[in-house]
Enzyme design. Structure first.
Site, PDB file in Angstrom:
ATOM      1  N   ILE A 155     -28.889   5.735 -52.119  1.00 52.65           N
ATOM      2  CA  ILE A 155     -29.119   5.076 -53.111  1.00 52.65           C
ATOM      3  C   ILE A 155     -28.452   4.423 -54.029  1.00 52.65           C
ATOM      4  CG2 ILE A 155     -31.296   4.917 -54.598  1.00 52.65           C
ATOM      5  CD1 ILE A 155     -32.820   5.945 -52.226  1.00 52.65           C
ATOM      6  N   CYS A 205     -30.059  11.695 -56.439  1.00 53.02           N
ATOM      7  CA  CYS A 205     -30.263  14.072 -55.844  1.00 53.02           C
ATOM      8  C   CYS A 205     -31.507  13.274 -55.477  1.00 53.02           C
ATOM      9  CB  CYS A 205     -29.382  14.238 -56.728  1.00 53.02           C
ATOM     10  SG  CYS A 205     -30.817  14.570 -58.620  1.00 53.02           S
ATOM     11  N   PRO A 206     -31.819  14.484 -54.538  1.00 48.30           N
ATOM     12  CA  PRO A 206     -32.809  15.254 -54.101  1.00 48.30           C
ATOM     13  C   PRO A 206     -33.550  16.261 -54.927  1.00 48.30           C
ATOM     14  CG  PRO A 206     -31.375  15.979 -52.329  1.00 48.30           C
ATOM     15  CD  PRO A 206     -30.369  15.085 -53.271  1.00 48.30           C
ATOM     16  N   ARG A 234     -37.191  12.019 -57.940  1.00 49.60           N
ATOM     17  CA  ARG A 234     -38.483  13.044 -57.624  1.00 49.60           C
ATOM     18  C   ARG A 234     -38.811  13.104 -59.218  1.00 49.60           C
ATOM     19  NH1 ARG A 234     -39.532  10.345 -53.191  1.00 49.60           N
ATOM     20  NH2 ARG A 234     -38.972  11.533 -51.159  1.00 49.60           N
ATOM     21  N   GLU A 263     -47.295  14.010 -59.982  1.00 45.52           N
ATOM     22  CA  GLU A 263     -48.190  12.170 -59.715  1.00 45.52           C
ATOM     23  C   GLU A 263     -48.781  12.303 -57.786  1.00 45.52           C
ATOM     24  OE1 GLU A 263     -43.955  10.709 -57.952  1.00 45.52           O
ATOM     25  OE2 GLU A 263     -44.901  10.917 -56.058  1.00 45.52           O
ATOM     26  N   HIS A 295     -44.342   4.975 -58.030  1.00 42.06           N
ATOM     27  CA  HIS A 295     -43.959   5.321 -56.804  1.00 42.06           C
ATOM     28  C   HIS A 295     -44.007   4.455 -55.407  1.00 42.06           C
ATOM     29  CE1 HIS A 295     -41.963   8.593 -54.748  1.00 42.06           C
ATOM     30  NE2 HIS A 295     -42.025   7.961 -54.275  1.00 42.06           N
TER      31      HIS A 295
HETATM   32  P1  NAD Z   1     -29.173  10.720 -49.783  1.00 43.82           P
HETATM   33  O1  NAD Z   1     -29.134  12.052 -49.374  1.00 43.82           O
HETATM   34  O2  NAD Z   1     -28.241  10.109 -49.563  1.00 43.82           O
HETATM   35  O3  NAD Z   1     -28.141  10.733 -51.431  1.00 43.82           O
HETATM   36  C1  NAD Z   1     -28.645  11.817 -52.004  1.00 43.82           C
HETATM   37  C2  NAD Z   1     -27.143  12.640 -53.117  1.00 43.82           C
HETATM   38  O4  NAD Z   1     -27.132  13.481 -53.795  1.00 43.82           O
HETATM   39  C3  NAD Z   1     -26.724  12.711 -51.412  1.00 43.82           C
HETATM   40  O5  NAD Z   1     -24.986  12.762 -52.526  1.00 43.82           O
HETATM   41  C4  NAD Z   1     -25.992  14.705 -52.128  1.00 43.82           C
HETATM   42  O6  NAD Z   1     -25.217  14.902 -51.992  1.00 43.82           O
HETATM   43  C5  NAD Z   1     -26.286  14.576 -53.699  1.00 43.82           C
HETATM   44  N1  NAD Z   1     -26.894  15.564 -54.334  1.00 43.82           N
HETATM   45  C6  NAD Z   1     -27.919  16.779 -53.360  1.00 43.82           C
HETATM   46  N2  NAD Z   1     -27.476  18.209 -54.672  1.00 43.82           N
HETATM   47  C7  NAD Z   1     -27.092  17.290 -55.361  1.00 43.82           C
HETATM   48  C8  NAD Z   1     -26.990  17.969 -56.983  1.00 43.82           C
HETATM   49  N3  NAD Z   1     -27.714  19.444 -56.860  1.00 43.82           N
HETATM   50  N4  NAD Z   1     -26.711  17.140 -57.711  1.00 43.82           N
HETATM   51  C9  NAD Z   1     -26.338  16.045 -57.520  1.00 43.82           C
HETATM   52  N5  NAD Z   1     -25.854  15.645 -56.096  1.00 43.82           N
HETATM   53  C10 NAD Z   1     -27.138  16.196 -55.037  1.00 43.82           C
HETATM   54  O7  NAD Z   1     -30.632  10.091 -50.216  1.00 43.82           O
HETATM   55  P2  NAD Z   1     -30.464   8.791 -51.044  1.00 43.82           P
HETATM   56  O8  NAD Z   1     -31.808   7.672 -49.571  1.00 43.82           O
HETATM   57  O9  NAD Z   1     -30.314   8.246 -52.020  1.00 43.82           O
HETATM   58  O10 NAD Z   1     -31.759   8.449 -51.725  1.00 43.82           O
HETATM   59  C11 NAD Z   1     -31.981   9.901 -53.222  1.00 43.82           C
HETATM   60  C12 NAD Z   1     -33.019   9.965 -53.475  1.00 43.82           C
HETATM   61  O11 NAD Z   1     -34.061   8.860 -53.582  1.00 43.82           O
HETATM   62  C13 NAD Z   1     -34.307  10.764 -52.293  1.00 43.82           C
HETATM   63  O12 NAD Z   1     -33.833  12.450 -52.786  1.00 43.82           O
HETATM   64  C14 NAD Z   1     -35.699  10.509 -52.571  1.00 43.82           C
HETATM   65  O13 NAD Z   1     -36.255  11.866 -53.653  1.00 43.82           O
HETATM   66  C15 NAD Z   1     -35.727   9.430 -53.621  1.00 43.82           C
HETATM   67  N6  NAD Z   1     -36.163   7.958 -52.869  1.00 43.82           N
HETATM   68  C16 NAD Z   1     -37.353   7.695 -54.094  1.00 43.82           C
HETATM   69  C17 NAD Z   1     -38.123   6.791 -53.265  1.00 43.82           C
HETATM   70  C18 NAD Z   1     -38.652   5.657 -54.221  1.00 43.82           C
HETATM   71  O14 NAD Z   1     -40.050   4.641 -54.037  1.00 43.82           O
HETATM   72  N7  NAD Z   1     -39.223   6.172 -55.416  1.00 43.82           N
HETATM   73  C19 NAD Z   1     -37.582   6.101 -51.901  1.00 43.82           C
HETATM   74  C20 NAD Z   1     -36.901   6.575 -51.468  1.00 43.82           C
HETATM   75  C21 NAD Z   1     -35.858   7.628 -51.920  1.00 43.82           C
END
Ligand code: NAD
Length: 336
Positions: A155, A205-206, A234, A263, A295
């Protein structure tokens, strides 16, 4: 396979039914959120399908296992609501949808930025009431603004591409560098530098132990006065009480949230006839420079279709005992 689909909504059923035509699983849609009170509904099912606000803690997982459940098919990417260690101990397989449409979430994050910046929420109401005054609606050019992207995975990189198109300067932080983001001209910096220089900070980030309350009073104080914070990742990445104080003092100039740390008891339901009991959330709603969506960043037709396809394929793979990369690998279990 017979699957109990928890937290089901009309859009869940429509998409899953359409996609399931080519899989033939027996899907039983259940409206309640999965938690300790409702886990018993899974009796007789070998698989449950759950979503972001379902509660899969040790107690719930134990009960599911006792009822004969063997597969937890999460129809989302994040697994922060699943006790993965306990699932492994109980011999439950947990599968997720690692990628569906990163564009959906990235575009929603940028929509929040633009709406806050240009006060679209205020302008919409004013014009409908015949008020064409522009007082208080002044924004800033995105072009030339500095955006700090925390997390440059699937993302984060989409957000970087969109903002690069706008002509923003990009600062990024991740525990792992993404060459695609660097190729866009983004500069990886440490978090304090990102906070210090960004006009907009956006979180991708997660949620893991080390990122809980990544945005707290200290990081907010490091930010530029009047900066914008966007969280579509999140809720618990942000200490909401600290954010309320920063909004009150003007240290934080704008806040766009699609997620909220409490939430689970609010989102995905129509609560318009009920009294809002969460005082922190209620306070957030009083600020003119805050936009909250419930969300919905994932909610595009394309994303829903991809979520249904991967989830139903995961279930088929489990049923056919095919190993799949979508089964959460053990190293990830250990980290959580
Ligand atoms: P992804 O796994 O592709 O990317 C997450 C990135 O965060 C990775 O590059 C990872 O190295 C990095 N990361 C891990 N720990 C970290 C830290 N301590 N500090 C900084 N970066 C760190 O995941 P994604 O598909 O890009 O999704 C990201 C987040 O978006 C998901 O974890 C989820 O919580 C959230 N999400 C939200 C929705 C929504 O509807 N609002 C939908 C999908 C995902």
């Amino acid at each position: 396979m017979r699957v109990a689909v928890f937290s089901s909504k009309s859009y869940t059923e429509q998409t899953f039914d359409a996609v399931n035509a080519s899989f033939g699983h027996e899907l039983v849609y259940l409206e309640p959120r999965l938690d300790r009170r409702t886990a018993t509904l899974a009796a007789g099912f070998k698989a449950v399908c759950a979503f972001v606000n379902d509660e899969l803690d040790a107690g719930v997982l134990g009960e599911l296992q006792r009822h004969g459940v063997r597969l937890i098919a999460m129809r989302c990417a994040g697994l922060n609501n699943v006790d993965l260690g306990e699932a492994a101990r109980l011999g439950l397989t947990v599968m997720n949808v690692p990628a569906y449409s990163p564009y959906a979430v990235a575009e929603h994050a940028v929509a929040l930025m633009l709406a806050l910046n240009r006060r679209i929420h205020k302008a919409f109401n004013r014009v409908r009431e015949g008020n064409f005054s522009l007082e208080g609606l002044t924004g800033f050019d995105m072009h030339g603004s500095t955006v700090g992207i925390v997390g440059t995975g699937k993302i984060g990189v989409c957000v970087a591409r969109i903002l690069n198109g706008f002509g923003c300067r990009l600062l990024t932080f991740d525990i792992q560098r993404n060459p695609e983001v660097e190729a866009l001209g983004a500069r990886y910096v440490e978090l304090p530098a990102l906070f210090a220089h960004a006009d907009i900070v956006t979180l991708h980030c997660p949620l893991v132990a080390s990122t809980r309350h990544l945005i707290d009073a200290a990081s907010l104080n490091r930010m530029r006065r009047g900066a914008m914070l966007i969280n579509t990742s999140r809720g618990a990445l942000v200490d909401t009480a600290a954010v309320v104080e920063a909004l009150k003092s003007g240290q934080l100039g704008y806040l766009g949230l699609d997620v909220y740390e409490e939430e689970e008891d609010l989102f995905f339901e129509d609560r318009s006839q009920k009294v809002l009991l969460d005082d922190t959330f209620a306070r957030l709603l009083t600020f003119p420079n805050v936009i909250i969506t419930g969300h919905q960043a994932f909610l595009t037709r394309d994303a829903l279709d991809a979520i249904a396809r991967t989830t139903l394929q995961n279930i088929a793979d489990f049923e056919n005992r095919r190993t799949s990369t979508r089964i959460v690998p053990l190293d990830r279990l250990k980290k959580s």
